[in-house]
Design an enzyme around this catalytic site. Structure first.
Site, short mmCIF file in Angstrom:
data_model
loop_
_atom_site.label_atom_id
_atom_site.label_comp_id
_atom_site.label_asym_id
_atom_site.label_seq_id
_atom_site.Cartn_x
_atom_site.Cartn_y
_atom_site.Cartn_z
N PRO A 2 0.84 -1.19 0.00
CA PRO A 2 0.00 0.00 0.00
C PRO A 2 0.88 1.25 0.00
O PRO A 2 1.84 1.34 0.75
CB PRO A 2 -0.78 -0.13 1.32
CG PRO A 2 -0.77 -1.58 1.63
CD PRO A 2 0.55 -2.08 1.14
N GLU A 3 0.55 2.21 -0.87
CA GLU A 3 1.29 3.46 -0.93
C GLU A 3 0.48 4.53 -0.22
O GLU A 3 -0.57 4.24 0.36
CB GLU A 3 1.60 3.79 -2.39
CG GLU A 3 2.39 2.65 -3.07
CD GLU A 3 2.67 2.87 -4.55
OE1 GLU A 3 2.79 4.04 -4.99
OE2 GLU A 3 2.77 1.87 -5.29
N ARG A 111 1.72 -12.07 4.63
CA ARG A 111 3.18 -12.25 4.64
C ARG A 111 3.84 -12.00 6.00
O ARG A 111 5.03 -12.22 6.17
CB ARG A 111 3.82 -11.34 3.59
CG ARG A 111 3.32 -11.61 2.17
CD ARG A 111 4.23 -10.98 1.16
NE ARG A 111 3.71 -11.10 -0.19
CZ ARG A 111 4.37 -10.75 -1.28
NH1 ARG A 111 5.60 -10.27 -1.18
NH2 ARG A 111 3.83 -10.88 -2.47
N LYS A 154 21.19 14.08 -6.16
CA LYS A 154 21.05 12.66 -6.43
C LYS A 154 21.68 12.26 -7.77
O LYS A 154 21.26 12.72 -8.82
CB LYS A 154 19.56 12.26 -6.43
CG LYS A 154 18.88 12.43 -5.08
CD LYS A 154 19.48 11.49 -4.04
CE LYS A 154 18.78 11.63 -2.70
NZ LYS A 154 19.37 10.74 -1.67
#
Length: 275
Positions: A2-3, A111, A154
């Protein structure tokens, strides 16, 4: 996993189910779900009242009386559901919070990757995984000035940069694919080489997609259900994720699925530019 939009949807559906309820008893069937001593945590929770449910990034913050907060991360498959305590335990149910009103909240996790951490309210950004998170989309901290500076530092590719929760929190594989397609940026582009004008477009698209996904109650492409057992609707808006082999809705080129640092990634080889 889930985001942010899915966790926010869980928060919005979970809060009215449990707010103002008092915990009568806690049963832990799988102690590893609980950070620290599960038996001790269960004792601490007994008698506590649920004040509200907040969220930061992909973490749920269940606020309790006596200045305690249960920080819950659903990870890949975690789900909450309200039941009666008498209902037989299901195979993947690992924790039960029984309330004084005769209902119970159960945590289900196929899980067993989810975790709960009981902390003093106000210390979440010091004592839990939240301390590693960057700003959320659509927050004042997630300014274009902040984002431009973060991109400039980055050297890795933009997909991995957006998946880095310390840069911006809440995005996962689904939404990163979508925002990069919408922004016409190839996921293998170097984050620091993306032109400033494209960084601004990317920033705004992150905010726009997160806002819309929350409004549509998240994306259900695998097993996501909210606390009421309902699927999300944003999967109907996806332009690239899950559509490999289909024509790009923008240019009609066949969408391709590639690997970016081991993650399946769907792109339009024509629309999305490598920087």
């Amino acid at each position: 996993m889930p985001e942010l939009p899915e966790v926010e949807t869980v928060r919005r559906t979970l809060e009215p189910l449990i707010k103002d309820k008092t915990i009568k008893n806690v049963t832990v069937w799988y102690p590893k779900i609980i950070m620290g001593d599960a038996e001790q945590v269960a004792k601490q929770l007994k008698g506590k009242k649920i004040i509200t449910v907040d969220r930061y990034g992909k973490y749920l913050l269940i606020r309790l009386s006596d200045d305690l907060t249960l920080v819950s991360h659903l990870r890949m498959e975690g789900k909450y559901r309200l039941v009666t305590p008498e209902r037989p335990k299901q195979k993947h149910e690992h924790v039960q919070f029984e309330f004084t009103d005769g209902t119970a909240l159960r945590y289900d996790d196929v899980r067993k990757f989810g975790r709960m951490h009981l902390v003093e309210t106000g210390t979440e950004r010091i004592t839990t995984g939240i301390k590693h998170l960057g700003p959320e989309p659509n927050s004042s901290e997630f300014s274009i000035n902040y984002f431009e500076k973060a991109m400039a530092k980055k050297k890795k590719n933009i997909k991995n940069t957006l998946l880095d929760q310390s840069v911006v929190c809440g995005l996962g594989n689904i939404y990163v694919d979508e925002v990069l397609w919408l922004s016409k940026i190839h996921p293998l582009s170097s984050a620091q080489k993306i032109p400033r004008e494209q960084v601004k477009i990317l920033h705004d698209n992150i905010n726009e997609i997160m806002q819309k996904a929350i409004k549509l109650r998240g994306t259900s492409v695998h097993t996501f259900l909210d606390a009421a057992g309902t699927s999300g609707n944003y999967q109907n808006e996806l332009k690239v994720y899950g559509h490999a082999g289909q024509p790009c809705v923008r240019c009609s080129t066949k969408l391709e699925k590639i690997k970016v640092n081991g993650r399946g990634t769907t792109i339009c080889p024509t629309c999305q530019v490598v920087y």
